[in-house]
Design an enzyme around this catalytic site. Structure first.
Site, mmCIF file in Angstrom:
data_model
loop_
_atom_site.group_PDB
_atom_site.id
_atom_site.type_symbol
_atom_site.label_atom_id
_atom_site.label_comp_id
_atom_site.label_asym_id
_atom_site.label_seq_id
_atom_site.Cartn_x
_atom_site.Cartn_y
_atom_site.Cartn_z
ATOM 1 C CG ASP A 54 38.469 39.400 36.130
ATOM 2 O OD1 ASP A 54 39.209 39.136 35.168
ATOM 3 O OD2 ASP A 54 38.137 40.557 36.448
ATOM 4 C CG HIS B 294 37.671 41.615 33.011
ATOM 5 N ND1 HIS B 294 38.102 42.044 34.249
ATOM 6 C CD2 HIS B 294 37.632 42.726 32.221
ATOM 7 C CE1 HIS B 294 38.333 43.350 34.215
ATOM 8 N NE2 HIS B 294 38.043 43.785 32.997
ATOM 9 C CB SER C 279 37.591 47.064 33.732
ATOM 10 O OG SER C 279 38.748 46.527 33.157
#
Length: 398
Positions: free
Chosen positions: A345, A378, A182
């Site tokens: 995601d 995610h 991320s």
């Protein structure tokens, strides 16, 4: 639909549930680690500002070899910290977030690699005793008061520069690899662009190479509740009532957007559109809303609202190289790269990672691509990372 292990034991608190899920999925035979402190005098930001003193926490796992060629840097996600693996104490409820792949014999093998992880500047967890970070909540040595919004705006490049100062101090001339999920993926690719000769391999997990218009606008939703909280006081709240309501709403938004609807619904099987309370009064919440906000409220005490705003802005400002042209930046990369987005995601779409991967290939670079499957969205980049453990291990050791 997959069943969530141990679900009936924890219905009220998301954090406790996530901890239990990790316990059910992974072996927690973990090593002990110690948080260390690193300081930099007169830190120069990418935007030309000076911070008189920066202090950050860091951890290391494994041993640095004689020629200092086996270092792997882990760069953490938005609300994460340097605690990537291991435990501080045997009694800790859980280990670091990537303990599933970092450790002896694991994908990032600490028998082979010296693994380093560092708290970022303006770390979200400014009130966590295990996090050491300089940011708006820190004392400005020139005034003796918290910086607040007088703290300079910082970028992903600044996070990288702080990490480089640490590796330089350790005598590490080249990193075997930089790996991050991320926001950590932004740091990883920034390393490969900013210091191409000093990065051998780069792994981007659930990541992007730039913040496009959609992402910038979406991230603003994370800031808005804080900015609209009357207690925020233009960031000047450190000797007053903090904007905990706004911070809680922000964290609730972050939590929901990091999850896929499949897992969110699985975690709330008792939800009903026919609940009596909301039908009787606009002021009554659905149980699922109270559940989400209760979890966010539990996290808010360890975080700082201004730090969240600064992290949002660092992510919004991100484009690899910080020069405005992504292709020119990617042309500089010398590292072999691996992109591991999560198929489900809905925050950082897999297409964003695939575009960077393809641009690198078009520039004649060696780049690999695979996806993490799962229900978490995610968060599959954290909870589902073991699925790609063999891919990571082979990539690092080939």
């Amino acid at each position: 639909m997959k069943k969530i292990p141990c679900l009936p034991l924890f219905r009220k608190h998301l954090l406790a549930l996530l901890s239990l899920l990790l316990f059910c999925q992974f072996s927690w035979a973990s090593f002990l680690v110690e948080k260390q402190r690193f300081s930099i005098d007169n830190f120069q930001t990418h935007n030309g500002k000076t911070i008189p003193n920066v202090t950050l926490g860091w951890e290391a796992y494994g041993q640095l070899n004689a020629d200092k060629s086996n270092a792997v840097l882990i760069t953490h996600y938005f609300t994460g910290s340097s605690h990537a693996a291991g435990k501080y104490h045997e009694s800790d409820a859980k280990p670091g977030y990537w303990d599933a792949i970092i450790g002896p014999g694991k994908a990032i093998d600490t028998n082979r690699f010296y693994v380093i992880s560092m708290d970022t500047l303006v770390n979200a967890n400014a009130n966590d005793k295990q996090v050491i970070t300089t940011g708006p909540a820190s004392i400005n040595p020139e005034t003796g008061k918290p910086w607040g919004l007088s703290f300079p705006v910082v970028t992903i490049r600044d996070f990288v520069e702080a990490q480089k100062a640490l590796t330089d101090s350790l005598g590490i001339k080249k990193l075997h690899a930089v790996v991050g999920p991320s926001m950590g993926s932004m740091q990883a690719i920034e390393w490969a662009v900013a210091y191409p000769e000093q990065v051998g391999k780069m792994i981007s997990v659930i990541g992007v190479a730039e913040a496009d218009a959609w992402l910038v606008a979406g991230l603003q939703k994370w800031s808005a509740p804080i900015l609209n909280d009357p207690n925020w006081q233009q960031g000047d709240y450190y000797d007053k009532t903090p904007p905990l309501a706004g911070l809680t709403r922000s964290l609730a938004t972050i939590t929901q957007e990091a999850m896929h609807p499949r897992i969110f619904n699985q975690l709330n099987p008792q939800h009903s559109a026919m609940e009596a309370g909301p039908a009787a009064s606009i002021t009554q919440n659905f149980k699922v809303v109270d559940w989400l906000y209760s979890a966010a409220q539990g996290r808010a005490s360890s975080m700082d609202a201004n730090h969240i705003l600064y992290l949002v802005r660092a992510c919004q400002l991100f484009i690899a190289g910080h020069e405005g042209n992504l292709q020119n930046a990617l042309n500089k990369v010398q590292a072999e790269t691996l992109f591991l987005p999560a198929t489900g995601d809905l925050l950082l779409f897999p297409e964003m990672a695939k575009q960077a991967h393809q641009q690198l290939q078009q520039a004649g670079k060696t780049s690999h691509y695979a996806e993490i499957q799962g229900d978490w969205g995610h968060l599959d980049g954290i909870y589902g990372i073991q699925q790609q453990a063999d891919t990571i291990k082979q990539f690092l050791e080939q």
